[in-house]
Every structure is written in C-alpha cells, then in structure tokens.
Design an enzyme around this catalytic site. Sequence first.
Site, short mmCIF file in Angstrom:
data_model
loop_
_atom_site.label_atom_id
_atom_site.label_comp_id
_atom_site.label_asym_id
_atom_site.label_seq_id
_atom_site.Cartn_x
_atom_site.Cartn_y
_atom_site.Cartn_z
CG HIS A 1 -1.76 1.16 1.44
ND1 HIS A 1 -3.14 1.12 1.35
CD2 HIS A 1 -1.45 2.46 1.74
CE1 HIS A 1 -3.63 2.32 1.58
NE2 HIS A 1 -2.63 3.15 1.83
CD GLU A 2 1.89 3.57 3.81
OE1 GLU A 2 2.03 4.56 3.07
OE2 GLU A 2 1.06 3.55 4.74
CG HIS B 1 0.30 5.96 -0.96
ND1 HIS B 1 -0.78 6.50 -1.62
CD2 HIS B 1 -0.18 5.38 0.17
CE1 HIS B 1 -1.88 6.25 -0.92
NE2 HIS B 1 -1.55 5.58 0.18
#
Length: 270
Positions: free
Chosen positions: A59-60, A63
Amino acid sequence: MTFASTSQRSVENRVSPIFLVLAATFVASGWALGTGWGNAGIGVFLFVVAGWMVSLCLHEYAHARTALHGGDITIGAKGYLTLNPLKYGHVLLSFVLPVIFVIMGGIGLPGGAVYIERDRISGRLKHSLISAAGPLVNVAFAVVTLLLVGGGWFEDPDMPATTGDGGMYVHSALPSALAFLAYLQVTAAILNLLPVPGLDGYGIIEPWLSYKTRRAIAPYAPYGMLVLFALVWQSQVGQWLFDLTMRIFDLFGVDGRYMGVGYELFRFWN
C-alpha cells in the site's frame, strides 16, 4: 558518475529483508494451513498478520512509486521503494496501530505515513492518483482473495479446521484465513476511501478543494483515523460496514461463514 548513480538507484530499489521475511511467513503459514500441519489457530494468526503487513507495505509502496513517477524524485533516497516498513515516517500509524485494530476488533483500518514532497508534483490529477494508489492495492488484494475463496480453492471437505479442544468447524483453515484477510482488505479499502481528513479518500479530493478549505481542514487531519475507528468501534457505523462488506462477499459468491471461521481461528487465545 554513471556507475555511482546506477549503484545508488539499485540500493534504493532493493527489496528489504524485513519484507522478504514477512512474505516468507505469509507463504509458509499458508502452506501449513493447506496441509494441516501445526496448530490451525496459530497458523491463521500468522497468515493473516503477515498477509496484512505485506499488503500495508505494498500500500505504502504504491503511494511512493506513483509519487516518484509524478515528480517527487526524493522518494528513492527515503527508502520508500525498498518495502521496508521501518523506513516509513510513522511505523506506529502505518503498521502497529492497524495490526492492533485487527487484533482488537477485526477491522482493516489502514494508516498512512509516506511523506511526499507535494510541491515537486504539478497537476491536481497526479496528486489524486498518488492518494488513490494505496487503496487500490487493498482492492486488488480483496479481489484476489475473494476469487480464491469463492472459486473453492484450497477447500478440502476431508480436512476441516479444528479447535483446540478437538471440535471442528464447517470449513477448512486456509480458505477461512483467506476470507478473513479479504474482509480486512475490503474494510480497509472502504474506510480509506472515505473523504475523512488524514485518509487517502480525502487526499483524492483535497487537490480539488479551495486553498481556504484545505487550510481550515488541515489541523484536524492527524485525528481523522482515530475518530473513524472510534465511530466504527462504538456505533452503528460498524454494523453498516459489516453489512456492506458481506454484500461484497455475496457478489463474489463467498459464504460469510468462511470469514467467521477465520476470525475465530485468528483469535486462538480465546
């Protein structure tokens, strides 16, 4: 100069051993559950926590990778592309608290701590895509896990999950663990896409708001996730979230009892 630059980029993109350990734990515990080896409760706990941590790292990473392509060339030097959870700005917010929330209430509440130098990125659409990239990882995880469970993968009628006292559940341990992990991914995606300050849903719409509105909302952003968790934990909001998630399970043909068995096994200490 070229060699040094190439070497630096290689280090910035090298996958962290910590992430590899998490991924190996996820795979190994899944194998143990699929073959019936060891304690099913502990196996489900390791599988779900490791899988949840892997998804948070990705997820990170999503980004960060999107921000890099959007114009923030400082991302690599910060270690965000190594998938190392210790490199993110707030390990507590991004990893510790989400895991605690899972243990406490079985809710996939995501954090977020990739520091992006937004002034290096031009265009409101790019800023929105950077914020959307993380939740899309949760959506992808949810789709894959739900398809596996709904398709009957890993279900073995001759090997139902067992309790510590010799009792048996309706379903096998591995698809039940996958269903619970899918539940976490679905709830994480739903909650994180809400336009709540501090979450990615707000980050998606923030570039399109006026400067005055953004300035007024900014002081409340650090508390958005905690307020949302309190609402989900203590009010009817939690029931609405559960009902919506079960409807999504139905769309994939997944029996909600899979998730129930997975959650019970996950809480092996009970």
